[in-house]
Scaffold this active site. Structure first.
Site, PDB file in Angstrom:
ATOM      1  N   ARG A 166      -2.382   9.233  -0.768  1.00 23.12           N
ATOM      2  CA  ARG A 166      -1.654   8.187  -0.044  1.00 23.12           C
ATOM      3  C   ARG A 166      -1.010   7.205  -1.024  1.00 23.12           C
ATOM      4  O   ARG A 166      -0.151   6.405  -0.657  1.00 23.12           O
ATOM      5  CB  ARG A 166      -2.620   7.455   0.911  1.00 23.12           C
ATOM      6  CG  ARG A 166      -2.964   8.253   2.152  1.00 23.12           C
ATOM      7  CD  ARG A 166      -4.165   7.684   2.902  1.00 23.12           C
ATOM      8  NE  ARG A 166      -5.426   8.046   2.237  1.00 23.12           N
ATOM      9  CZ  ARG A 166      -6.253   7.154   1.708  1.00 23.12           C
ATOM     10  NH1 ARG A 166      -5.969   5.871   1.734  1.00 23.12           N
ATOM     11  NH2 ARG A 166      -7.370   7.554   1.118  1.00 23.12           N
ATOM     12  N   THR A 207      -5.767   2.813  -3.024  1.00 24.65           N
ATOM     13  CA  THR A 207      -6.216   3.568  -1.849  1.00 24.65           C
ATOM     14  C   THR A 207      -7.717   3.790  -2.033  1.00 24.65           C
ATOM     15  O   THR A 207      -8.483   2.845  -1.899  1.00 24.65           O
ATOM     16  CB  THR A 207      -5.434   4.894  -1.700  1.00 24.65           C
ATOM     17  OG1 THR A 207      -5.544   5.655  -2.910  1.00 24.65           O
ATOM     18  CG2 THR A 207      -3.959   4.619  -1.410  1.00 24.65           C
ATOM     19  N   ASN A 208      -8.126   5.011  -2.446  1.00 21.62           N
ATOM     20  CA  ASN A 208      -9.584   5.204  -2.645  1.00 21.62           C
ATOM     21  C   ASN A 208      -9.860   6.031  -3.895  1.00 21.62           C
ATOM     22  O   ASN A 208     -10.856   6.768  -3.937  1.00 21.62           O
ATOM     23  CB  ASN A 208     -10.194   5.892  -1.411  1.00 21.62           C
ATOM     24  CG  ASN A 208     -10.076   5.044  -0.177  1.00 21.62           C
ATOM     25  OD1 ASN A 208      -9.157   5.249   0.629  1.00 21.62           O
ATOM     26  ND2 ASN A 208     -10.951   4.062  -0.014  1.00 21.62           N
ATOM     27  N   CYS A 256      -8.435   3.927   3.142  1.00 24.12           N
ATOM     28  CA  CYS A 256      -7.855   2.571   3.209  1.00 24.12           C
ATOM     29  C   CYS A 256      -6.709   2.456   2.208  1.00 24.12           C
ATOM     30  O   CYS A 256      -6.656   3.160   1.209  1.00 24.12           O
ATOM     31  CB  CYS A 256      -8.882   1.516   2.833  1.00 24.12           C
ATOM     32  SG  CYS A 256     -10.273   1.403   3.932  1.00 24.12           S
ATOM     33  N   THR A 257      -5.778   1.571   2.540  1.00 19.35           N
ATOM     34  CA  THR A 257      -4.685   1.225   1.619  1.00 19.35           C
ATOM     35  C   THR A 257      -4.633  -0.295   1.537  1.00 19.35           C
ATOM     36  O   THR A 257      -4.549  -0.951   2.580  1.00 19.35           O
ATOM     37  CB  THR A 257      -3.333   1.741   2.132  1.00 19.35           C
ATOM     38  OG1 THR A 257      -3.415   3.162   2.299  1.00 19.35           O
ATOM     39  CG2 THR A 257      -2.214   1.418   1.152  1.00 19.35           C
TER      40      THR A 257
END
Lengths: 253, 123
Positions: free
Chosen positions: A191, A177-178, A1-2
């Site tokens: 990312r 992000t993560n 995810c972003t």
């Protein structure tokens, strides 16, 4: 995810996110896609939660899922959550729960409770930072005044860090992000760097719903796990979502 | 060139909004969830429309679980144990999840698994 919360040069807060899910849950060789990600896309819905026929909050959800991953309390705050990996993970929280130790909250039930009950950015921030969880997580929270945007890095029991928007430091956005923002991301899944490069290239003068969507449409922020993109504008009380595809060549994550 | 080698990082895209083209599969429909309704009834209108997609997604998770445990024991465990978990979940989530199972015809344990997947997935 972003997930990203950005403040434009007029002090408006914008919140955008790509929801990526389905990693390692079955790869469709023929279609070059993740099985579960493709099965989740038809379930994406926008929900308007009402009480006495008044909107309490709005969200983007997967039908059948009662918790919240993406939501807006119109004119008050916006909230998204990203997955955080830790050895002290959810399986420990579940074990404790089964053994009867139930003082923690399931992550998506906390976000739902915050969207339903909290009535300010500060109140939401306190609940997200201090409530014991069953699993670690990142909460990305945007408010309705200048400087109100933060990333809350959570372990199951502690609030490990809160990174805030700080116009004085020229930090006009916070992006998650993560991976913990003070560590390098996993080199095969960076990312963050391309996302920040696009945000910096956009500049605060030009940030808008449109240029936020451009960043979230750039590979690898857009990847084979991306099910939807949501854009939120707290001052307008507006949430818009779009189901995504990532044409080849495209990163699996 | 960069987008033809991992991580296929593109130059920052521009003019992608309003959404269109190959990265845009479709818009997202709006539904109302009436919080004045009893928790078990709130999701019924939405589930009535989306239950086939929900069943299909849960079947994909079951297929994957059966690929790991061909005996089907894992699914049996979900269908036997997780309904007990439903009663331990806080209100209104427990009642809402039961309402979704009733409205969709999906076994309660599998709807519970879908709703606690974030914690389970960390395994």
């Amino acid at each position: 995810c972003t997930s990203v919360v950005a403040e434009d040069s007029k002090g408006n807060l914008l919140h955008g996110r790509n929801l990526d899910f389905g990693l390692f849950l079955g790869w469709d060789v023929k279609n070059k896609s993740w099985t579960i990600s493709e099965k989740l896309k038809p379930l994406v819905v926008n929900l308007d939660f009402k009480k006495n026929n008044q909107t309490v909050f709005k969200s983007t959800n997967f039908a059948g899922y009662v918790g919240m991953l993406t939501g807006i309390k119109p004119h008050m705050f916006t909230l998204t959550m990203n997955e955080r990996f830790s050895l002290d993970g959810g399986y420990i929280g579940i074990l404790e729960w089964i053994l009867g130790q139930r003082d923690g909250m399931w992550m998506s039930f906390l976000t739902r409770t915050v969207l339903e009950k909290a009535n300010s950015y500060e109140e939401a921030k306190k609940l997200l930072a201090e409530t014991k969880l069953l699993a670690p997580a990142y909460f990305i929270l945007g408010g309705n005044q200048t400087g109100q945007g933060c990333i809350i890095t959570r372990s199951r029991t502690l609030s490990i860090d809160v990174l805030e928007i700080d116009p004085k430091l020229d930090r006009w956005y916070v992006l998650e992000t993560n991976y913990d923002h003070w560590k390098e991301p996993f080199f095969l899944d960076d990312r963050r760097t391309p996302a920040m490069r696009c945000m910096n290239q956009t500049t605060q003068t030009n940030i808008s719903v449109s240029t936020l969507y451009d960043m979230l449409s750039t590979k690898p922020m857009l990847n084979k796990l991306t099910t939807y993109t949501t854009l939120m504008q707290v001052s307008e009380g507006k949430l818009e979502s779009y189901i995504r595809d990532c044409p080849n060549p495209c990163m699996p994550w | 060139v960069s987008q033809f080698v991992p991580p296929f990082t593109e130059d920052c895209r521009t003019d992608m909004y309003p959404p269109s083209g190959p990265t845009f599969r479709g818009a997202v429909r709006w539904y109302t969830v009436d919080l004045d309704l009893p928790p078990s009834k709130r999701w019924a209108p939405l589930i009535a429309e989306r239950k086939n997609d929900l069943v299909s997604m849960i079947q994909a998770i079951k297929d994957m679980a059966n690929a790991f445990v061909p005996s089907g024991r894992l699914i049996e465990l979900v269908d036997i144990a997780l309904p007990l978990m439903a009663d331990t979940l806080p209100s209104p989530f427990s009642e809402e999840i039961k309402g979704i199972a009733d409205a969709s015809g999906v076994p309660l344990g599998e709807v519970v698994l879908f709703n606690i997947f974030y914690e389970v997935f960390t395994v």
